[in-house]
Design an enzyme around this catalytic site. Sequence first.
Site, PDB file in Angstrom:
ATOM      1  N   HIS A  20      93.924  -4.842  77.180  1.00  0.00           N
ATOM      2  CA  HIS A  20      94.505  -3.645  76.558  1.00  0.00           C
ATOM      3  C   HIS A  20      93.921  -3.551  75.160  1.00  0.00           C
ATOM      4  CE1 HIS A  20      97.666  -3.395  79.693  1.00  0.00           C
ATOM      5  NE2 HIS A  20      97.469  -4.698  79.732  1.00  0.00           N
ATOM      6  N   HIS A 198      99.344  -2.733  87.166  1.00  0.00           N
ATOM      7  CA  HIS A 198     100.020  -4.003  86.915  1.00  0.00           C
ATOM      8  C   HIS A 198     101.112  -4.142  87.977  1.00  0.00           C
ATOM      9  CE1 HIS A 198      98.052  -3.845  83.066  1.00  0.00           C
ATOM     10  NE2 HIS A 198      98.733  -4.839  82.538  1.00  0.00           N
ATOM     11  N   GLU A 201     103.823  -9.118  87.758  1.00  0.00           N
ATOM     12  CA  GLU A 201     103.753  -9.919  86.525  1.00  0.00           C
ATOM     13  C   GLU A 201     105.153 -10.503  86.321  1.00  0.00           C
ATOM     14  OE1 GLU A 201     103.016  -7.602  82.968  1.00  0.00           O
ATOM     15  OE2 GLU A 201     102.592  -9.366  81.740  1.00  0.00           O
TER      16      GLU A 201
END
Length: 340
Positions: A20, A198, A201
Amino acid sequence: MEVSVTQFIKGLPKAELHLHIEGSFEPKLMFEIAKRNGIKLPYTSVEELQAAYQFNNLQEFLDIYYQGAQVLLHEQDFYDLTWAYLLKIHEQQVHHTEVFFDPQTHTDRGVAFDTVLDGIYRALSDGEEKLGISFRLIMCFLRHLPESAAFKTLESALPHKDRIDGVGLDSSEVGHPPSKFERVFEQAGLHGFRLVAHAGEEGPSDYIWEAINRLHVIRIDHGNRCLDDDLLVKRLASRKIPLTLCPLSNKALQVIKNLNTYPLLAMMDHGLLVTLNSDDPAYFGGYLNENYEAVAQALSLTKPQLVTLAKNSFSASWLSNPEKEQALKRIDAYYDAHKH
Ligand code: ADE
Ligand code: ZN
């Protein structure tokens, strides 16, 4: 002369696939940009800011990460942020990077989409030209915000399809399943963007299934929790869907207790296409080499295992096949020259 594992990692050609750009914002640069933009950070020094980097979970990190990004206002700010990251990875033999950016973090504060994109893209282009680092750019939707906001962001991206390769999904995971964004991902896919998300996680393995079956992603960011589900592991392996793992991030956000039990080798034994990445290096104590090094030490990785990880990073990338082949050859040549 014997080459230590640490030295071996330093020179090994690598790609980074989960980064990121706002997470590469080093405190020193943050203070510099805050000063020139006349913004006061709620910390008096770099040290005081760094002392706040203690996280019990993803949300505690995100709160600080979004706060830091607020000092970015101008095209040059986004350029400087991105250029600093590129200089760092250039030192680390990272030859290719696929970078996430979070437009909503900026557009919600009144910064124009084009300002963000122009600054990041100009630095990435300079990095390619001057440092030889190839790149792809991935725009993420913030999953804690509504679907309608993601649609608006997709709309803003359409005139810039030539500069944005993919779309992703990040921010607070639990309670915001991939299925919330099924329709916007469908649209993004129709516009030709490559899709990633994502998943797994902090969220459950079900979220990984949703990312594959409902969002049709071609790569899973993190994905640690896949190991809770044998069928899912088999699916990821047979479809060769890469996982972009981020060990120091997982440690810092207490997704895992410690790296000695990091399930990397189990994942490799299951035939998963796993890659190592830094996620938000300015916040989690290290860039790509520090991630390789931490895992290598914790799990006593061998040079051939490190070579596999580096090769995976190119195989799982969005480079063309000839570019991938060239990178793999380069890694083989490096191994031949440094295996003892
Ligand atoms: N945004 C930046 N880093 C992130 C992470 N590790 N998970 C989800 N969203 C993020
Ligand atoms: Zn991430």
